[in-house]
Scaffold this active site. Structure first.
Site, PDB file in Angstrom:
ATOM      1  N   ARG A 195      48.028 -53.405  -9.331  1.00  0.00           N
ATOM      2  CA  ARG A 195      46.939 -52.793 -10.111  1.00  0.00           C
ATOM      3  C   ARG A 195      46.525 -51.495  -9.435  1.00  0.00           C
ATOM      4  O   ARG A 195      45.521 -51.417  -8.723  1.00  0.00           O
ATOM      5  CB  ARG A 195      45.776 -53.773 -10.258  1.00  0.00           C
ATOM      6  N   GLN A 224      48.265 -48.515 -14.810  1.00  0.00           N
ATOM      7  CA  GLN A 224      47.269 -48.986 -15.766  1.00  0.00           C
ATOM      8  C   GLN A 224      47.840 -49.156 -17.170  1.00  0.00           C
ATOM      9  O   GLN A 224      47.554 -50.138 -17.856  1.00  0.00           O
ATOM     10  CB  GLN A 224      46.079 -48.028 -15.800  1.00  0.00           C
ATOM     11  N   ASP A 271      49.921 -52.506 -17.532  1.00  0.00           N
ATOM     12  CA  ASP A 271      49.311 -53.757 -17.084  1.00  0.00           C
ATOM     13  C   ASP A 271      49.221 -54.759 -18.236  1.00  0.00           C
ATOM     14  O   ASP A 271      48.232 -54.809 -18.961  1.00  0.00           O
ATOM     15  CB  ASP A 271      47.930 -53.462 -16.502  1.00  0.00           C
ATOM     16  N   SER A 322      46.310 -57.379 -18.177  1.00  0.00           N
ATOM     17  CA  SER A 322      45.021 -56.864 -18.647  1.00  0.00           C
ATOM     18  C   SER A 322      44.986 -56.743 -20.165  1.00  0.00           C
ATOM     19  O   SER A 322      43.984 -57.084 -20.805  1.00  0.00           O
ATOM     20  CB  SER A 322      44.729 -55.504 -18.003  1.00  0.00           C
ATOM     21  N   TYR A 375      43.057 -57.897  -7.769  1.00  0.00           N
ATOM     22  CA  TYR A 375      42.882 -59.278  -8.210  1.00  0.00           C
ATOM     23  C   TYR A 375      41.905 -59.985  -7.281  1.00  0.00           C
ATOM     24  O   TYR A 375      41.871 -59.724  -6.072  1.00  0.00           O
ATOM     25  CB  TYR A 375      44.223 -60.034  -8.186  1.00  0.00           C
TER      26      TYR A 375
END
Length: 373
Positions: free
Chosen positions: A117, A122, A125, A128, A224
């Site tokens: 992450r 981003q 991901d 997410s 995380y």
């Protein structure tokens, strides 16, 4: 490049939308799509053809790169040519059989659960993007099951007070649950082991419950949450017990990658919830944050509804597939050269998520770990 039908009959998502296919064709790839692969997600074969993809019945033996949502069946991996690559949510924790087959077949594999992450990752991901959906849908499930309104309402018969929602965990799913519950008009309180998330919670209109003060304060690693100590979890459960007596809805989202989900609501604590209250446990597949929840089932416990909310992204397959496909396309575009995928094991982006390559496992720490539950 192959976008296949998923092997699980209860998996409606597909690893690439027509938009994904169009992006990859634009990068010089020949994109194969198995007939009917996107039907359950709302994409027709004609949609893929118009995006420049070729329709096939079985493409596993004819591709250099296979994109998937879950780990492929062993028979499909056996059909792939040596040196090919598999990319998806491969559930690698403790899955030695999968890694042994990938190594024996000399298949490279990227497990998206292990993607770091960092800012560069981003757009890639997948955890997410899918957790966002789970947090949103969890609140809708709770609102449908609750015995009262979410918002405050002023009527001729009197004023209806807003529902009180308690969200456990302020990761991606938890923050989306906060935002959705607030849009529906509920009062939202949030518990998380990381004091640093207070600002994010409050920016969405939630009220942050400061974590208990114990000697060891858990934090996060690589974006995380880290596993909390038994002493911290015991103190947190004492704090939550009082909150449960006031809650109408509890949304449980706390998870630690590769480990059993922390038990935050014990059987004894469930006694504090009033009849008619609802608990939605998003961590149920990893053991659950709430005692007595069962994956895929709703249990009535003394009038309290316990919803084991497994695989909520599958209930929104169109957008789940669109977002997942964009995650994959963003990752692939980093390494495609004239339609050829070139993986560099030393790349910081790949160093963590490259599970196997060249007949070797690159993440023995993951494979040798115990399964979550």
């Amino acid at each position: 490049m192959l976008i296949p039908r998923e092997g699980r009959p209860d998996e409606p998502r597909v690893a690439g939308s027509p938009e994904t296919a169009r992006r990859l064709v634009g990068k010089g790839c020949v994109v194969l799509v198995e007939s009917g692969a996107g039907r359950a997600s709302g994409f027709s074969d004609q949609d893929y053809r118009q995006a420049g993809a070729e329709l096939v019945e079985d493409g596993w033996g004819h591709c250099h790169v296979a994109l998937c949502v879950g780990a492929p069946d062993p028979g499909r991996l056996e059909a792939m040519a040596t040196g090919s690559t598999v990319i998806g949510l491969l559930a690698p924790y403790g899955n030695q059989a999968l890694v042994q087959q990938l190594n024996r077949r000399k298949l490279s594999s990227l497990s998206l659960e292990l993607l770091p992450r960092i800012s560069r990752a981003q757009a890639m991901d997948a955890l997410s993007s899918q957790a966002n959906i789970a947090g949103y849908k969890a609140v809708l499930l709770a609102a449908a099951a609750l015995d009262r309104y979410f918002p405050m309402l002023m009527t001729a018969a009197g004023t209806v007070q807003p529902a009180r929602v308690l969200v456990l965990g302020a990761g991606v799913a938890g923050l989306q649950a906060v935002a959705t519950a607030r849009r529906l008009g509920a009062v939202v309180h949030v518990s998380d082991i990381r004091p640093a998330v207070k600002e994010q919670v409050e920016s969405l209109g939630g009220r942050f419950l400061a974590p208990p003060q114990v000697t060891e304060q858990p934090a996060e690693s690589g974006g995380y949450a880290k596993q909390a100590s038994d002493a911290f979890l015991a103190a947190q459960r004492r704090q939550l017990s009082d909150q449960l007596g006031l809650a109408d809805v509890v949304i449980c989202t706390a998870q630690v990658p590769g480990l059993r989900a922390p038990l935050l609501i014990s059987e004894a604590m469930l006694e504090r919830l009033r009849p008619g209250a609802v608990v939605v446990d998003l961590a149920v597949n990893e053991g659950g944050n709430c005692a007595a929840t069962v994956p895929g089932q709703t249990i009535d416990r003394k009038g309290v509804k316990l919803i084991g909310a497994s695989d909520l992204p599958c209930t929104v397959p169109y957008h789940a597939s669109c977002l997942y496909g964009r995650n994959l396309a963003a990752l692939l575009e980093q390494y495609l050269q004239d339609g050829v995928l070139e993986l560099d094991p030393q790349d910081p982006l790949l160093k963590d998520c490259l599970l196997t390559h060249g007949g070797q496992c690159h993440r023995d720490d993951i494979v040798n770990a115990s399964r979550c539950v």
